[in-house]
Design an enzyme around this catalytic site. Structure first.
Site, PDB file in Angstrom:
ATOM      1  N   TYR A 183       0.852  -1.195   0.000  1.00  0.00           N
ATOM      2  CA  TYR A 183       0.000   0.000   0.000  1.00  0.00           C
ATOM      3  C   TYR A 183       0.882   1.236   0.000  1.00  0.00           C
ATOM      4  O   TYR A 183       1.808   1.333   0.810  1.00  0.00           O
ATOM      5  CB  TYR A 183      -0.911   0.001   1.244  1.00  0.00           C
TER       6      TYR A 183
ATOM      7  N   ASP B 129       9.553   3.799  -0.584  1.00  0.00           N
ATOM      8  CA  ASP B 129       8.462   4.404   0.167  1.00  0.00           C
ATOM      9  C   ASP B 129       8.729   4.141   1.645  1.00  0.00           C
ATOM     10  O   ASP B 129       8.497   3.040   2.150  1.00  0.00           O
ATOM     11  CB  ASP B 129       7.125   3.805  -0.283  1.00  0.00           C
TER      12      ASP B 129
ATOM     13  N   LYS C 280       3.907  10.355   7.901  1.00  0.00           N
ATOM     14  CA  LYS C 280       3.662   9.792   9.228  1.00  0.00           C
ATOM     15  C   LYS C 280       4.581  10.388  10.301  1.00  0.00           C
ATOM     16  O   LYS C 280       4.465  11.568  10.599  1.00  0.00           O
ATOM     17  CB  LYS C 280       3.761   8.267   9.189  1.00  0.00           C
TER      18      LYS C 280
HETATM   19  C1  PLP Z   1       3.997   2.730   2.975  1.00  0.00           C
HETATM   20  C2  PLP Z   1       2.909   3.765   2.900  1.00  0.00           C
HETATM   21  N1  PLP Z   1       2.938   4.675   1.922  1.00  0.00           N
HETATM   22  C3  PLP Z   1       1.991   5.633   1.827  1.00  0.00           C
HETATM   23  C4  PLP Z   1       0.956   5.699   2.734  1.00  0.00           C
HETATM   24  C5  PLP Z   1      -0.068   6.773   2.618  1.00  0.00           C
HETATM   25  O1  PLP Z   1       0.106   7.717   3.611  1.00  0.00           O
HETATM   26  P1  PLP Z   1      -1.073   8.691   4.045  1.00  0.00           P
HETATM   27  O2  PLP Z   1      -2.071   7.860   4.764  1.00  0.00           O
HETATM   28  O3  PLP Z   1      -0.396   9.725   4.894  1.00  0.00           O
HETATM   29  O4  PLP Z   1      -1.627   9.279   2.781  1.00  0.00           O
HETATM   30  C6  PLP Z   1       0.887   4.766   3.769  1.00  0.00           C
HETATM   31  C7  PLP Z   1      -0.205   4.822   4.750  1.00  0.00           C
HETATM   32  O5  PLP Z   1      -0.446   3.938   5.530  1.00  0.00           O
HETATM   33  C8  PLP Z   1       1.885   3.776   3.853  1.00  0.00           C
HETATM   34  O6  PLP Z   1       1.866   2.851   4.832  1.00  0.00           O
END
Ligand code: PLP
Length: 463
Positions: free
Chosen positions: A170, A272, A300
């Site tokens: 995700y 990511d 985060k």
């Molecule tokens: C690895 C990863 N990338 C991107 C995101 C998306 O982040 P946001 O919820 O701040 O849009 C998440 C959210 O859980 C994530 O775990």
């Protein structure tokens, strides 16, 4: 990974008992949370599911929180919990952290938003250069925005359209990455050439098909796809350690080989690190595993509980923004309040000592859980990195999403979650999640987690 250390015989799981215990614990949760139920009934009239984000939905209803301090949160029924959810891993600095609070209050009195650069963004970008080794940074408001901009940059710089991602990962909720997130078994297709499966409705097929999935921890499968799509792939976006199907670390040599393959095929490698960036080491997974990507996406925990994100990039990628080929925008990017929180979080709170403390506390908890698993012969194992850890309800270690789909016992994971919630441990909802500890967690706090796991083990095995 501590599966090998679990020497005891594996207990046989009585499915009827699992069902009964789940019903009992669900009823207990419902009984304990009548005020949450009231909030839910009110909330659902004005928000789908009664929540601001679908990730907050839960059965029988979400537990609505009132406040948090240090390692604890309080729900609207007056129960306090030791928080292991920590806002999906954001609050590894502890709730209402006074250092971050003071920084934000001081910034508030100087004005909160200008949409003009302030010193805060320079200081935070300098700190990110220092931590992650990439020379150029831009800011965003969330992980979704960070990965969306990274995809635009990969496409803009290479002039190619195809994006590769890891099956079962995700990366936020924009079109290019809402593909093969949690595809069902029957939709997967061939492992060497997985289908692109949209995660829900609302994504045009033409866009979904531009994103292709590859299995995690298999560099040769990646090599095959890159050979087949040579010259078409703009970027590979991946978590260096998967963190949305519990935790799956990279096998030895995998990330190095991925780096080599991306370089050989002119593909931009995007790590990511939205989850891992500020929680598993000072320079995230990039420094922990020692492999340098072309871009890093963050959000985060980097902003200490305020909504912000960042993208790190090489000078070559940054040139595409600098000369106006790729547009990276946002009214709130680098917002002074968020930057004040990020600066305090990164330079004053999450120090090398803080990471050492998180690591050792987490190892302690993982060890306690492994000991309980071993003693009761539970069919599961532990995994952890930095502030993050989990009990994985699979008798064998997972290497990729297809293992997760076929080996994880979702019923046991759900039951364990209920045991925690009913015994003062606030846990991340979802069988696929992990815990995050904070610098405020004491040994007693960690013991409370272990105590709830032991209660679960006892009732499950009659031990
Ligand atoms: C690895 C990863 N990338 C991107 C995101 C998306 O982040 P946001 O919820 O701040 O849009 C998440 C959210 O859980 C994530 O775990």
């Amino acid at each position: 990974m501590t599966l090998e250390s679990t020497a005891g015989a594996t207990a046989t799981i009585d499915r009827e008992l699992v069902k009964q215990l789940t019903e009992r614990e669900l009823a207990r949760l419902a009984e304990r949370t009548p005020e949450s139920r009231r909030r839910y009934e009110r909330g659902v009239k004005v928000m789908p599911g009664g929540v601001p984000s679908s990730f907050q939905e839960n059965d029988p209803w979400p537990v609505y929180l009132e406040r948090g301090s240090g390692s604890r949160v309080w729900d609207v029924d007056g129960h306090d919990y030791v928080d292991f959810h920590n806002g999906f891993g954001v609050m590894c600095i502890g709730h209402a952290n006074p250092t971050v609070g003071e920084a934000v209050k001081a910034r508030h009195d100087l004005g909160t938003h200008f949409a003009a650069p302030t010193d805060g963004s320079i200081v935070v970008a300098e700190e990110l250069v220092n931590r992650f080794g990439l020379p150029q940074w831009r800011f965003t408001n969330s992980g979704t925005e960070s990965t969306m901009d990274a995809v635009h940059l990969a496409r803009g710089v290479t002039g190619r359209d195809v994006i590769l991602k890891i099956e079962g990962s995700y990366h936020g909720h924009h079109d290019a990455v809402m593909v093969s997130v949690y595809p069902p078994l029957e939709a997967l297709g061939d492992r060497d050439d997985p289908r692109s499966v949209p995660y829900g409705d609302g994504y045009p097929l033409a866009l979904t098909e531009l994103t292709r999935a590859v299995p995690f921890n298999d560099a040769e499968a990646l090599a095959g796809v890159l050979a087949k799509l040579d010259g078409q792939v703009a970027g590979l976006i991946m978590e260096p350690a998967m963190m949305n199907i519990n935790i799956i670390p990279p096998v030895a040599g995998y990330l190095e080989r991925v780096r080599e393959l991306c370089t050989a095929h002119g593909v931009k490698l995007i790590f990511d690190e939205v989850k891992t960036g500020a929680t598993i080491a000072r320079g995230g997974a990039t420094r922990r595993f020692g492999v340098q990507p072309d871009m890093i996406t963050l959000a985060k925990a980097i902003c200490g509980g305020y909504p912000g994100g960042a993208i790190g990039m090489t000078a070559e990628v940054a040139a595409a923004i600098g000369d106006g080929r790729v547009h990276q925008y946002g009214t709130f990017n680098g917002n002074p309040l968020v930057m004040a929180a990020a600066e305090a979080t990164l330079t004053e709170v999450l120090t090398e000592e803080a990471y050492a403390k998180l690591e050792s506390a987490n190892q302690w908890l993982l060890g306690r859980c492994a000991e309980i698993i071993d003693r009761y012969g539970l069919p599961c194992y532990t995994e952890g990195l930095g502030a993050k850890g989990c009990v994985i309800f699979s008798a064998e270690p997972l290497r990729e999403y297809r293992d997760y789909l076929t080996k994880v016992d979702g019923e046991l994971a759900t039951l364990a979650w209920l045991f925690h919630m009913n015994r003062g441990v606030f846990m991340t909802p979802g069988v696929e999640e992990e815990w995050t500890i904070s610098i405020a967690h004491s040994e007693e706090d960690l013991e409370q987690f272990a105590g709830a796991l032991e209660a679960f083990a006892k009732d499950l095995t009659g031990g």
